[in-house]
Design a protein around this motif. Structure first.
Motif, PDB file in Angstrom:
ATOM      1  N   ASN A 120       0.832  -1.201   0.000  1.00  0.00           N
ATOM      2  CA  ASN A 120       0.000   0.000   0.000  1.00  0.00           C
ATOM      3  C   ASN A 120       0.864   1.248   0.000  1.00  0.00           C
ATOM      4  O   ASN A 120       0.396   2.341   0.295  1.00  0.00           O
ATOM      5  N   GLY A 132      -3.542  -4.883  -2.310  1.00  0.00           N
ATOM      6  CA  GLY A 132      -4.051  -6.247  -2.387  1.00  0.00           C
ATOM      7  C   GLY A 132      -5.326  -6.403  -3.173  1.00  0.00           C
ATOM      8  O   GLY A 132      -5.868  -7.504  -3.265  1.00  0.00           O
ATOM      9  N   SER A 133      -5.821  -5.314  -3.775  1.00  0.00           N
ATOM     10  CA  SER A 133      -7.106  -5.342  -4.467  1.00  0.00           C
ATOM     11  C   SER A 133      -6.925  -5.368  -5.982  1.00  0.00           C
ATOM     12  O   SER A 133      -6.117  -4.617  -6.537  1.00  0.00           O
ATOM     13  N   ASN A 163       2.797  -8.840   0.556  1.00  0.00           N
ATOM     14  CA  ASN A 163       1.356  -9.051   0.663  1.00  0.00           C
ATOM     15  C   ASN A 163       0.829  -8.412   1.951  1.00  0.00           C
ATOM     16  O   ASN A 163       1.587  -8.078   2.869  1.00  0.00           O
ATOM     17  N   GLU A 166      -6.056  -7.204   2.585  1.00  0.00           N
ATOM     18  CA  GLU A 166      -6.552  -6.288   1.556  1.00  0.00           C
ATOM     19  C   GLU A 166      -7.135  -5.008   2.171  1.00  0.00           C
ATOM     20  O   GLU A 166      -7.858  -5.054   3.161  1.00  0.00           O
ATOM     21  N   TRP A 167      -6.750  -3.867   1.553  1.00  0.00           N
ATOM     22  CA  TRP A 167      -7.165  -2.554   2.043  1.00  0.00           C
ATOM     23  C   TRP A 167      -6.807  -2.382   3.516  1.00  0.00           C
ATOM     24  O   TRP A 167      -7.508  -1.728   4.279  1.00  0.00           O
ATOM     25  N   SER A 180      -5.451 -11.301   0.646  1.00  0.00           N
ATOM     26  CA  SER A 180      -5.817 -10.304  -0.360  1.00  0.00           C
ATOM     27  C   SER A 180      -6.135 -11.019  -1.656  1.00  0.00           C
ATOM     28  O   SER A 180      -5.632 -12.116  -1.922  1.00  0.00           O
ATOM     29  N   SER A 199      -2.454  -6.341   9.242  1.00  0.00           N
ATOM     30  CA  SER A 199      -2.429  -6.122   7.797  1.00  0.00           C
ATOM     31  C   SER A 199      -1.029  -6.080   7.216  1.00  0.00           C
ATOM     32  O   SER A 199      -0.848  -6.315   6.038  1.00  0.00           O
ATOM     33  N   GLU A 395     -13.096 -11.036  -5.435  1.00  0.00           N
ATOM     34  CA  GLU A 395     -12.936 -10.082  -4.340  1.00  0.00           C
ATOM     35  C   GLU A 395     -13.774 -10.451  -3.111  1.00  0.00           C
ATOM     36  O   GLU A 395     -13.344 -10.256  -1.976  1.00  0.00           O
TER      37      GLU A 395
END
Length: 534
Positions: A120, A132-133, A163, A166-167, A180, A199, A395
């Motif tokens: 990120n 991760g999206s 990794n 995600e978000w 993710s 995360s 997703e």
């Protein structure tokens, strides 16, 4: 949509920042395939960045050889772990340039040192930034994050992206930390069917598995310290404003920060010294000159210090309590005065206010980031929700996007009185909890357990908070610093850490305490890569 219950949020927020579990055949070979961490006779699992610099200065190996070692190790080891989303195609060229610079003196303590970044953190060129999206596969940041610019200025080689949940784990609850859509499920390197927590899971796992010299994570509440604790490594969550957040995909400008995750306090100090700095793009960063955190590395730093023990946060977890008891004995043996059973008051009122504030901040800050980022991707949170619905088979395969939807449903902005009241309440209570206990007992720091033993990864039911131990919220919500250091093991296998936390900009003190504790205990053990526990 029905709001997330505050009690549930108290557990979830501790992991903000995330299957394919290895087969028995892979895990059975772990002892021979994954224990070789030597390069030209130097054990990279134990070597600090200072050791690496001396080796390269003396010609034992160069940055190209070091970078190639990590790239090869990622190819061999990471199929078990899923901790690396992407390696940098230009990494060896960056290492070649570093080796040329070294012949003319080099740039600094990180010259030629390969670094993995949490995915990120913005990079340009061949390295994507996706959080991760799948929605951000087409994003093309125009500029690298300020902290990446600082790493490059110190001579570092960007090895790739790690990794993450995600978000940064702000999409759904329950969810599985370390999962993710882009990178899959990150596995704990000590026991592969256990969760890596938080995360910044990929960053911590990659550091533990010696897939990079050092790594960078980010934290909103727990996402540096918890994965570092669960993977038996060191993590520093800095004071808000010490490290710039520009170019980091946000949750909240009021709590987000980036920090180092490494195998030693020495490495964490070196990285933090490199990435700190005032950034015109981040008004929270403050002047004050470069802080030389390597100067804080004194083996006798515990002597004469007063340290309060926040014991109640451990609950009745026997492994955590035993580890805490051993840590207290170490503090006393090294000359510290221990103040037992201090309490951080008022925290039971922080969780709900924090969650309310984060929903508004996430919508505002993420929308601003997406609007400013070039490339083909949704332009705002509403677009992300729609994207996930269109791509539900990937997703939303394991869990939903309830937090996205709750954030999108907020109607106020950052000047809304209800939002301001929630943010002010959360921040003031968290700061008061730390400031008051430090002042009342004349403490240099507070010691607390970082984590309990890692739970079984469960993509159906999500993370298991039933016996979860965490001390991350006071420093996270206050914006104050914390450092976690390996301290023991649950069941003799799963890593447990202890956290030293303190008041604003007390990083030098905390690093000194963490270093002295680390040198006294030598608690960290390399990962075992067990398939499961008996």
């Amino acid at each position: 949509m029905k709001p997330l219950h505050p009690a549930r949020w108290t557990a979830v927020v501790a992991l903000i920042a995330g299957l394919s579990v290895a087969s028995p055949a892979h895990a059975d070979r772990a002892g021979t395939r994954h224990s070789d961490t030597f390069l030209r006779g130097l054990d990279l699992d134990r070597a600090t960045v200072l050791d690496l610099q001396r080796a390269m200065d003396r010609g034992r190996f160069d940055s190209v050889a070091l970078t190639r070692f990590y790239l090869d190790r990622i190819r061999v080891v990471d199929p078990l772990l899923h901790s690396v989303i992407q390696t940098n195609p230009a990494a060896l060229k960056e290492a070649e340039r570093s080796d040329r610079r070294r012949r003319h003196g080099g740039r600094g303590a990180l010259e030629g040192i390969p670094v993995l970044l949490k995915d990120n953190i913005d990079t340009v060129g061949p390295l994507r930034t996706t959080a991760g999206s799948l929605a951000l596969l087409g994003a093309r940041p125009a500029r690298e994050a300020f902290l990446v610019e600082r790493l490059r200025a110190a001579g570092a080689v960007i090895l790739g992206k790690a990794n993450l949940s995600e978000w940064a784990n702000f999409r759904s609850a329950p969810s599985s930390s370390g999962w993710s859509a882009v990178g899959g499920q990150t596995n704990n390197p000590y026991v592969l069917d256990r969760n890596p927590c938080g995360s910044s899971s990929g960053s911590a796992v990659a550091a533990a598995a010696t897939l990079a010299a050092v790594t960078i994570g980010t934290e909103t509440d727990g996402s540096i310290v918890c994965p570092a604790g669960a993977s038996g490594v060191v993590g520093i969550k800095p004071t808000l404003g010490l490290v710039s957040r520009s170019g980091v995909i946000p949750i909240s400008a009021q709590q987000d920060t980036a920090g180092p995750i490494t195998r030693s306090v020495t490495d964490a100090a070196a990285v933090l010294a490199a990435i700190q700095g005032v950034d015109p793009r981040d008004p929270a960063t403050v002047p004050g000159g470069d802080r030389d955190y390597l100067a804080a590395l004194e083996p006798d730093a515990l002597a004469g210090k007063r340290i309060g023990v926040w014991r109640s946060v451990a609950g009745d977890d026997r492994d955590v309590l035993a580890t805490l008891d051993a840590a207290v004995a170490t503090l006393r043996s090294r000359g510290a005065t221990v103040v037992e059973n201090v309490e951080l008051e008022g925290l039971d009122e922080v969780g709900e206010a924090e969650f309310t504030a984060l929903l508004t901040e996430f919508k505002h800050d993420l929308n601003a980031y997406l609007a400013a980022t070039p490339g083909r991707h949704p332009g705002d949170l509403a677009g992300l929700i729609a994207f996930n619905e269109r791509h539900a088979s990937t997703e939303l395969r394991y869990f939903g996007q309830e937090l996205f939807e709750q954030a999108q449903a907020t109607t106020g902005d950052l000047d809304d009185p209800a939002y301001r009241a929630a943010r002010d309440k959360a921040t003031s209570l968290a700061r008061q909890a730390i400031d008051s206990v430090v002042s009342a007992h004349r403490l240099d720091a507070v010691l607390a357990p970082t984590n309990s033993g890692a739970w079984l990864t469960d993509l159906v039911n999500g993370d298991d908070f039933s016996t979860f131990v965490s001390s991350s919220t006071p420093p996270a919500v206050s914006g104050y610093p914390a450092i976690t250091v390996p301290a023991g093991h649950a069941g003799k296998v799963l890593p447990l850490g202890v956290t030293f936390l303190g008041t604003r900009f007390s990083e030098s003190t905390l690093i000194g305490l963490g270093y002295a504790f680390e040198q006294a205990t030598r608690a960290r053990k390399p990962p075992a890569y067990l398939r499961t526990l008996p």
